[in-house]
Structures are given as C-alpha cells and as structure tokens.
Design an enzyme around this catalytic site. Structure first.
Site, PDB file in Angstrom:
ATOM      1  N   GLU A  37     -15.398  -5.731  -3.065  1.00 49.97           N
ATOM      2  CA  GLU A  37     -14.915  -7.003  -3.633  1.00 49.97           C
ATOM      3  C   GLU A  37     -15.451  -8.212  -2.880  1.00 49.97           C
ATOM      4  O   GLU A  37     -15.806  -9.236  -3.479  1.00 49.97           O
ATOM      5  CB  GLU A  37     -13.376  -7.019  -3.611  1.00 49.97           C
ATOM      6  CG  GLU A  37     -12.753  -8.252  -4.196  1.00 49.97           C
ATOM      7  CD  GLU A  37     -13.063  -8.430  -5.685  1.00 49.97           C
ATOM      8  OE1 GLU A  37     -12.546  -7.654  -6.485  1.00 49.97           O
ATOM      9  OE2 GLU A  37     -13.825  -9.366  -6.025  1.00 49.97           O
ATOM     10  N   LYS A  89     -25.837 -11.165  -5.445  1.00 51.29           N
ATOM     11  CA  LYS A  89     -24.509 -11.195  -6.068  1.00 51.29           C
ATOM     12  C   LYS A  89     -24.618 -11.109  -7.593  1.00 51.29           C
ATOM     13  O   LYS A  89     -23.823 -10.432  -8.243  1.00 51.29           O
ATOM     14  CB  LYS A  89     -23.777 -12.473  -5.638  1.00 51.29           C
ATOM     15  CG  LYS A  89     -23.425 -12.467  -4.150  1.00 51.29           C
ATOM     16  CD  LYS A  89     -23.056 -13.855  -3.659  1.00 51.29           C
ATOM     17  CE  LYS A  89     -22.620 -13.838  -2.207  1.00 51.29           C
ATOM     18  NZ  LYS A  89     -22.549 -15.187  -1.625  1.00 51.29           N
ATOM     19  N   ALA A  93       0.829  -1.223   0.000  1.00 49.68           N
ATOM     20  CA  ALA A  93       0.000   0.000   0.000  1.00 49.68           C
ATOM     21  C   ALA A  93       0.857   1.265   0.000  1.00 49.68           C
ATOM     22  O   ALA A  93       0.379   2.337  -0.344  1.00 49.68           O
ATOM     23  CB  ALA A  93      -0.919  -0.009   1.216  1.00 49.68           C
ATOM     24  N   ASP A 109     -29.475 -14.546  -1.676  1.00 56.63           N
ATOM     25  CA  ASP A 109     -28.079 -14.090  -1.595  1.00 56.63           C
ATOM     26  C   ASP A 109     -27.405 -14.185  -2.975  1.00 56.63           C
ATOM     27  O   ASP A 109     -26.731 -13.248  -3.418  1.00 56.63           O
ATOM     28  CB  ASP A 109     -27.338 -14.949  -0.564  1.00 56.63           C
ATOM     29  CG  ASP A 109     -25.872 -14.577  -0.458  1.00 56.63           C
ATOM     30  OD1 ASP A 109     -25.568 -13.510   0.097  1.00 56.63           O
ATOM     31  OD2 ASP A 109     -25.032 -15.346  -0.965  1.00 56.63           O
ATOM     32  N   VAL A 122     -19.082 -10.407  -3.458  1.00 58.42           N
ATOM     33  CA  VAL A 122     -19.415 -11.474  -4.417  1.00 58.42           C
ATOM     34  C   VAL A 122     -18.336 -12.552  -4.391  1.00 58.42           C
ATOM     35  O   VAL A 122     -17.147 -12.266  -4.577  1.00 58.42           O
ATOM     36  CB  VAL A 122     -19.547 -10.920  -5.859  1.00 58.42           C
ATOM     37  CG1 VAL A 122     -19.967 -12.033  -6.815  1.00 58.42           C
ATOM     38  CG2 VAL A 122     -20.551  -9.778  -5.905  1.00 58.42           C
TER      39      VAL A 122
HETATM   40  N1  HSE Z   1     -23.691 -16.646   3.002  1.00 59.68           N
HETATM   41  C1  HSE Z   1     -22.815 -16.388   1.925  1.00 59.68           C
HETATM   42  C2  HSE Z   1     -22.470 -17.683   1.225  1.00 59.68           C
HETATM   43  C3  HSE Z   1     -21.567 -15.733   2.420  1.00 59.68           C
HETATM   44  O1  HSE Z   1     -22.680 -18.744   1.827  1.00 59.68           O
HETATM   45  O2  HSE Z   1     -22.024 -17.654   0.092  1.00 59.68           O
HETATM   46  C4  HSE Z   1     -20.637 -15.313   1.307  1.00 59.68           C
HETATM   47  O3  HSE Z   1     -21.184 -14.271   0.572  1.00 59.68           O
END
Ligand code: HSE
Ligand code: NDP
Length: 436
Positions: A129, A205, A33, A201, A132
C-alpha cells in the site's frame, strides 16, 4: 493469540515512522488486528546512527539475512529501497515462508510479476500500500473499494517531492535546487532524487496503479515518462492567465486500441480539485463506469503518513494469517490467471490536447503560417494569445491551446512550425487534460 512478530529491513524515514506508529498506537492496532503486532528485529547499515524512533526492545543487526532466516519472524517489512539487493532479500523471505510488506515502488514496478508469482506459489502475501501515494490508501480503494467497476482512466499527482518543488517555486518564487534540498532534508525524496524530478518514481507508481486498475501485468518499460525540469515560470504564468495550473500527472487511460501510460507535466483547468493539490500532498482521480469520478487525497510522502500505509498492511496481513491463500485479495486485484495483455500504446498514439508556446516574428502572415500547419494536421485551435515582445526582443510570444489530437500529428506539426523562417527557437509544448 500470540503476537505477530515483525522484522523490519531499514530504519530510515519510513522504517523509523513505522516503529513510532506501531508503538504509539499498539493498543488500538491490537484491537483491530485481533492480536499484538510487535517489531522484534530490525536491520540497518549503520548501528551507531541517530534514529527518529526508539529502538528499545528491537534487536538491531547490519545483516538483513539474520531477520529473513529467523524462524520466529512472521512478517518481513522491506524499507531499504532500490531494486537490486532488495529483490534477492524479498525473494528469499518469500521462499522462507514469510509474508512481506514493502513501500518500495521500484521493486514492485520492476520485479512485481516475479515476486507475486513466487508469493502465490508459497502461499504468502506481499503487501505494498505504501508504494503508491504515501499515506493515501489508493491500492485498497482501487483493488477492493472499486472492484465492481470497469476503470476507464485514472490520473494522479503521485510524487510528493515533485509537487512540493512545483508549489514552492510557483507560490514563493523559490529556486528549484533549494526546494529539492529541503525535500531531501524532510525525507520526501528518493535516494536518487532524479527519480522524483525526472518522472521515474511516478512512472513506477503509475505502473502499479494501471495494473490493479486494468488487470494487466506490471510493465514499467512501456510507461512514457517526462519530468518537471523543463517547466518554466513563463509557462506557469501563461497557463494561469488561461485558467489552468501545471501539475505533474501520471495518467493511465483505457482506449479502444490499448492503454495509455504516461507521466508528464500537464495543464489542468484550475477549477478541478486536483489542480489545487499543493506541497507534498498527492491526489488520484479514478473514473469508474459505475461510481463516476472519485478523488483520493492525502500526504504523498514523509515518515508517519507512509508508516500509516505500512501499518495498515501489517494489520491486513495479521488478519489474513489464518485465512486460506486462495481466498485472499489477489496481489494485483485480478486473479493471477485472469491478467490480460492489453497493448500499451506508444506515445505517438496518445490522444490529448496541447499548450504550445513559440516565438514568431512580428510580421503579417507569421501567425497564419503556424495555424495553417496545424490545420494541415487536423489540429483545431481552442485559444490563442499573443503577447508583447519582452524587452528589446523582436519576436512575439504566441501561446496556443489546441483541441484533442493524436501525438504523432502534433509531433509532425511542431517539426514544420520550428522550420518556419518566421519562428525562432523551439516550440514549447505541454499536454493538456480537462479530466472531465
Ligand atoms: N520520493 C517519493 C515522493 C516518496 O516524493 O513521492 C513517496 O513515494
Ligand atoms: P531511507 O534512506 O531513509 O532509509 C533506508 C534504510 O535502509 C536506512 O535505515 C538504512 O540504514 C537502511 N539500509 C540501506 N542499505 C542497507 C543495507 N544494505 N542493509 C541494511 N539496511 C540498509 O529511505 P526511506 O525510508 O525514505 O525509504 C524506504 C523505502 O520507502 C524506499 O523504497 C522508498 O522509495 C519508500 N518510500 C519512501 C517514502 C518517503 O516519504 N520517504 C514514501 C513512500 C515510500 P541506515 O539508517 O543505517 O543508513
């Protein structure tokens, strides 16, 4: 140069992992960095809770605003989760001129358009980052590494919990709820695990991936989502006999009339690398016009894999602190005024192949009735298998693989097949993608 001061909101799985990685690799990180990155403050809900990290040197508080309003803090790392209270915290941090790093996909998928607009207005970075595919640097790969390409499609196993459950059920015959409980204990699952198993979820993503791949605004409300709870052992076995694996995929594909955004269980040929991605591992295939298909693989959840992505964002922000905001990588890969409103297609217009499983009476003509209906809807059959009835049952299981067709044709055909006197029960359908 003086150290970059970081305040972390949330010291759970990811927050704890982030502290550990930053402390353990402090010297290497500073070399990269160009200056030290130090966590000076953190907020938690319960000050007495046992932590997975050493909090020495970090001032703890139960009020996130203590950190957001602290003029000494350069970067706020949001690792609480959820999209309610946290949205207000992040917007306040931005208006206070702080850069933000977050692992929160629901926040970005639901409120990212507003958050990035505010961040651009204030000249700060919001980096995500870790939101996803856990530790896989997929945002950087698409946003920067593939920026010379027109992205045609991408498909990924982007929920670690779901893939862990499917793998343990298939390989060890374990019970769904047992494996889910283990995923929760390992810190993989969301606070509300229905987000993992119902595809929400993965939908969050996919929203983010589609936006940076195609230069469209974030629009989670248009993503079709189906979870893993309907996958049966029988379908897993039949799929394997036909040379396929069932995986829970997020798919974003640019078609001539719009974009398909869909999350659902999918049959994939077993010879594809992605069909062999197991446990908590994630993988994303991205097809660019220049590069062709490229595959990104790694841990999709867990403390340190996710911390790897959070810390990489911190280093990126630290490096960019002195750069001109106009010359930074745009939040959503494309310049904010160059995002386009390509329509997102309704599910009825998806084009895909299908696996169908149905039970029909063992009578002449029963199978012919089914195939006639499919033909009436312009659906070609790729493969057919007929099994012996199980136990005392009289109905015979029929499994069909179709060629690519339009989803509304398949919906109409299934309605007619289920109405046949010779067919008992529902038709079980799973989409099939060759990922060529
Ligand atoms: N709960 C999510 C998964 C965490 O199991 O992929 C990671 O984004
Ligand atoms: P955890 O539940 O393990 O941690 C949440 C943390 O936030 C805890 O430290 C908790 O405090 C704190 N917290 C909760 N509410 C408040 C509040 N009102 N004020 C202050 N602090 C609060 O979650 P994870 O670490 O698993 O997840 C964090 C984020 O990272 C989520 O957005 C998640 O989706 C994302 N993510 C998670 C991954 C994973 O593998 N777990 C992978 C990729 C992304 P206390 O500890 O005192 O209870």
């Amino acid at each position: 140069m003086k150290p970059v001061k970081v305040g972390v909101l949330g010291l759970g799985t990811v927050g704890g992992g982030t502290v550990n990685v930053l402390k353990r690799n402090a010297a290497e990180i500073a070399r990269r960095a160009g200056r030290e990155i130090t966590i000076t403050r953190a907020s938690v809900k319960d000050l007495d809770k046992l932590r997975i990290c050493d909090t020495q040197g970090i001032i703890l508080t139960t009020d996130p605003m203590d950190i957001i309003n602290d003029p000494d803090i350069d970067i706020v790392v949001e690792l609480i989760g959820g999209a309610g209270l946290v949205k207000e915290l992040v917007l306040k941090a931005i208006s206070n001129g702080k850069h933000v790093v977050t692992a929160n996909k629901s926040l970005i998928a639901l409120h990212g358009n507003e958050i990035f607009a505010k961040a651009s207005e204030k000249g700060v970075i919001v980096a995500f980052e870790a939101a996803v595919a856990g530790g896989i640097p997929i945002i950087k790969a698409i946003r920067e590494g593939l920026s010379g390409n027109q992205i045609e499609w991408l498909a990924g196993i982007i929920n670690g919990t779901g893939n862990f459950i499917l793998t343990e059920m298939r390989d060890k015959g374990r019970d769904f709820n047992d494996v889910l409980a283990e995923a929760q204990a390992l810190g993989y699952a969301e606070a509300d695990p229905t987000f993992d198993v119902e595809g929400i979820d993965a939908g969050h993503k996919l929203t983010i991936l589609a936006s940076i791949a195609f230069g469209i605004p974030l629009q989670f409300d248009k993503v079709y989502t189906e979870g893993i709870t309907g996958i049966t052992r029988l379908d897993v076995e039949y799929a394997e006999q036909l040379g396929y694996r069932i995986k829970h995929l997020g798919i974003a594909r640019k078609m001539p009339n719009g974009i398909e955004l869909r999350v659902h269980p999918t049959l994939i040929p077993e010879r594809r690398l992605i069909a062999n991605v197991n446990g908590v591992m994630n993988a994303v295939v991205v097809k660019g016009d220049a590069v062709g298909p490229s595959l990104y693989y790694g841990a999709g959840a867990g403390a340190e894999p996710t911390a790897s992505a959070v810390v990489a964002d911190l280093i990126d922000v630290a490096r960019a602190l002195t750069s001109d905001p106009e010359n930074r990588v745009p939040h959503l890969a494309f310049q904010a005024d160059a995002l386009v409103d390509i329509p997102v297609l309704p599910a009825a217009q998806f084009r895909t192949a299908y696996y169908l499983r149905l039970n029909a009476e063992d009578k002449p003509g029963a199978l012919a009735d089914v195939t006639r209906i499919l033909a009436d809807h312009h659906i070609s059959i790729e493969a057919i298998i007929q099994r012996e009835p199980a136990g005392d049952a009289t109905a015979i299981p029929i499994i069909l693989l179709t060629e690519i067709t339009l989803e509304h044709e398949m919906n109409a055909a299934i309605t007619k097949i289920e109405a046949l006197k010779t067919v008992t029960g529902k038709v079980n359908r799973i989409r099939l993608e060759t990922l060529r």
